[in-house]
Design a protein around this motif. Structure first.
Motif, mmCIF file in Angstrom:
data_model
loop_
_atom_site.group_PDB
_atom_site.id
_atom_site.type_symbol
_atom_site.label_atom_id
_atom_site.label_comp_id
_atom_site.label_asym_id
_atom_site.label_seq_id
_atom_site.Cartn_x
_atom_site.Cartn_y
_atom_site.Cartn_z
ATOM 1 N N ALA A 58 0.839 -1.200 0.000
ATOM 2 C CA ALA A 58 0.000 0.000 0.000
ATOM 3 C C ALA A 58 0.870 1.245 0.000
ATOM 4 O O ALA A 58 1.786 1.363 0.817
ATOM 5 C CB ALA A 58 -0.919 0.005 1.217
ATOM 6 N N MET A 59 0.572 2.181 -0.893
ATOM 7 C CA MET A 59 1.304 3.442 -0.890
ATOM 8 C C MET A 59 1.039 4.235 0.388
ATOM 9 O O MET A 59 1.805 5.122 0.758
ATOM 10 C CB MET A 59 0.935 4.284 -2.111
ATOM 11 C CG MET A 59 1.435 3.722 -3.423
ATOM 12 S SD MET A 59 3.231 3.526 -3.498
ATOM 13 C CE MET A 59 3.370 1.735 -3.378
ATOM 14 N N SER A 60 -0.060 3.928 1.068
ATOM 15 C CA SER A 60 -0.358 4.600 2.336
ATOM 16 C C SER A 60 0.436 4.017 3.501
ATOM 17 O O SER A 60 0.254 4.452 4.643
ATOM 18 C CB SER A 60 -1.852 4.493 2.652
ATOM 19 O OG SER A 60 -2.249 3.139 2.782
ATOM 20 N N SER A 61 1.339 3.085 3.242
ATOM 21 C CA SER A 61 2.082 2.449 4.340
ATOM 22 C C SER A 61 2.913 3.457 5.122
ATOM 23 O O SER A 61 3.165 3.262 6.315
ATOM 24 C CB SER A 61 2.978 1.330 3.793
ATOM 25 O OG SER A 61 3.908 1.834 2.848
ATOM 26 N N PHE A 62 3.326 4.560 4.474
ATOM 27 C CA PHE A 62 4.125 5.556 5.207
ATOM 28 C C PHE A 62 3.310 6.258 6.280
ATOM 29 O O PHE A 62 3.881 6.878 7.183
ATOM 30 C CB PHE A 62 4.743 6.572 4.241
ATOM 31 C CG PHE A 62 3.757 7.542 3.644
ATOM 32 C CD1 PHE A 62 3.496 8.750 4.271
ATOM 33 C CD2 PHE A 62 3.099 7.249 2.460
ATOM 34 C CE1 PHE A 62 2.591 9.652 3.719
ATOM 35 C CE2 PHE A 62 2.200 8.140 1.908
ATOM 36 C CZ PHE A 62 1.946 9.346 2.541
ATOM 37 N N SER A 146 -4.817 6.907 0.672
ATOM 38 C CA SER A 146 -5.936 7.212 1.570
ATOM 39 C C SER A 146 -6.163 8.711 1.708
ATOM 40 O O SER A 146 -6.493 9.208 2.781
ATOM 41 C CB SER A 146 -5.706 6.575 2.953
ATOM 42 O OG SER A 146 -5.622 5.173 2.838
ATOM 43 N N GLY A 147 -5.943 9.432 0.598
ATOM 44 C CA GLY A 147 -6.217 10.867 0.595
ATOM 45 C C GLY A 147 -5.193 11.721 1.298
ATOM 46 O O GLY A 147 -5.394 12.937 1.449
ATOM 47 N N SER A 148 -4.090 11.140 1.730
ATOM 48 C CA SER A 148 -3.095 11.907 2.475
ATOM 49 C C SER A 148 -2.318 12.833 1.548
ATOM 50 O O SER A 148 -2.113 12.547 0.372
ATOM 51 C CB SER A 148 -2.113 10.963 3.174
ATOM 52 O OG SER A 148 -1.404 10.214 2.208
ATOM 53 N N LEU A 214 -10.974 8.267 -0.424
ATOM 54 C CA LEU A 214 -12.105 7.517 -0.949
ATOM 55 C C LEU A 214 -11.807 6.024 -1.014
ATOM 56 O O LEU A 214 -12.401 5.295 -1.808
ATOM 57 C CB LEU A 214 -12.480 8.043 -2.344
ATOM 58 C CG LEU A 214 -12.910 9.513 -2.386
ATOM 59 C CD1 LEU A 214 -13.158 9.952 -3.825
ATOM 60 C CD2 LEU A 214 -14.135 9.753 -1.534
ATOM 61 N N CYS A 215 -10.892 5.552 -0.185
ATOM 62 C CA CYS A 215 -10.592 4.120 -0.134
ATOM 63 C C CYS A 215 -11.865 3.354 0.206
ATOM 64 O O CYS A 215 -12.524 3.641 1.202
ATOM 65 C CB CYS A 215 -9.520 3.851 0.921
ATOM 66 S SG CYS A 215 -9.286 2.104 1.310
ATOM 67 N N PRO A 216 -12.254 2.335 -0.609
ATOM 68 C CA PRO A 216 -13.546 1.673 -0.419
ATOM 69 C C PRO A 216 -13.513 0.402 0.407
ATOM 70 O O PRO A 216 -14.538 -0.264 0.548
ATOM 71 C CB PRO A 216 -13.943 1.333 -1.863
ATOM 72 C CG PRO A 216 -12.635 1.024 -2.528
ATOM 73 C CD PRO A 216 -11.626 1.966 -1.883
ATOM 74 N N ALA A 217 -12.360 0.040 0.964
ATOM 75 C CA ALA A 217 -12.274 -1.234 1.671
ATOM 76 C C ALA A 217 -12.873 -1.134 3.072
ATOM 77 O O ALA A 217 -13.045 -0.055 3.625
ATOM 78 C CB ALA A 217 -10.812 -1.683 1.772
#
Length: 310
Positions: A58-62, A146-148, A214-217
């Motif tokens: 996931a690119m949001s891992s940071f 995640s919109g960050s 707008l992550c849909p999970a």
């Protein structure tokens, strides 16, 4: 399970992939689950953990760990590929997933529309990059999730004040995009999921809650009650466009996102996402579970690799 199973899944988020693991367990497909956390590799070890490896990075891992695996994964996947493994969403896909600027270039190369976009590597250049764009604009980090790292500025003065105050977004690679804000028709963003370069399904997400996330999970929607997902039925042209983007970005599995610009009716693609953990509550939203199709794809990839090795 054999000492070296036919499939390995390397991932970071502790919850998102439980439905996939449950599907593989139920269908009796052996695999090894590898968390990025505490992982290291020895360049002298030239045996990948499995002949087929699925990347679930996931690119949001940071956002979840300062010492994130985004750049580490590039070296890891390259090592595995150079030693014979088939990495699904491997280095070529990751190079696109980890750069929103590169995503915009890939989309434009297909002759498709994007938000008007400028790219900078210094905060001091943001004002110059915004010149000639219609306000509002958004400043968006090159690697996000995640919109960050997405901030809207309604006027040039508002952007200038943020630059002077040093409060504009800064990404982990130092690159930022300046884009015209797209007023979405019907306050709706569409995410089209693809698998093996082919359209799988699409969902529409409402954008009127004031969030860029707008992550849909399932585990994304817990804290976003203003975001909802419904099935979307794209026409044949839109499907062809999404499939072309998926193939051009070397995405074995991933989401292609667009909005219809309410100013002129143009379909503007704005994101290529290599992480598909699929929509929350798929049986109610879609009437079927896409993890079954993913399991079919993984099983076929294993058979194909075994056939080549025979």
């Amino acid at each position: 399970m054999p000492a070296r199973p036919p499939l390995a899944i390397v991932y970071e988020h502790p919850e998102w992939f439980k439905p996939l693991f449950a599907t593989l367990d139920r269908r009796g497909i052996p695999y090894r689950a590898i968390r990025f956390e505490d992982h290291l590799f020895d360049l002298a070890d030239r045996t990948p953990p499995a002949p087929v490896i699925l990347s679930r990075l996931a690119m949001s891992s940071f956002l979840r760990q300062d010492e994130h695996p985004i750049f580490y994964a590039q070296a890891l996947y390259s090592h595995w590929e150079l030693n014979g493994a088939r990495v699904i969403n491997g280095t070529r896909a990751l190079s696109v997933d980890a750069s929103k600027a590169r995503q915009m270039a890939v989309i434009q190369a297909q002759g498709l529309s994007i938000p008007a976009t400028r790219v900078v590597h210094r905060r001091a250049d943001l004002e110059a990059a915004a010149q000639g764009l219609r306000f509002p604009v958004i400043v968006k980090v090159n690697i996000g999730g995640s919109g960050s790292g997405v901030v809207r500025y309604d006027t040039p003065d508002e952007l200038r004040a943020a630059v002077l105050a040093g409060t504009t977004p800064t990404g982990i690679d130092g690159v930022c995009l300046v884009q015209e804000y797209v007023p979405a028709r019907n306050a709706q963003a569409v995410r089209m999921e693809t698998l093996d370069g082919k359209f799988l399904y699409a969902i529409a997400l409402n954008t009127d809650g004031g969030t860029f996330d707008l992550c849909p999970a399932d585990f994304c929607l817990v804290d976003k009650p203003t975001v909802s997902a419904v099935e979307f039925k794209p026409d044949a042209e839109t499907i062809r466009e999404a499939e072309a983007i998926a193939r051009a970005s070397n995405m074995d599995i991933g989401g292609i996102e667009f909005m219809v610009d309410d100013r002129d009716g143009t379909r503007r693609y704005y994101d290529i996402n290599g992480l598909s953990n699929f929509v929350a509550d798929p049986l109610n939203v879609l009437g079927w579970d896409p993890h079954e199709q993913l399991a079919d794809y993984l099983q076929q990839a294993i058979h194909t690799y075994q056939g080549k090795a025979a």
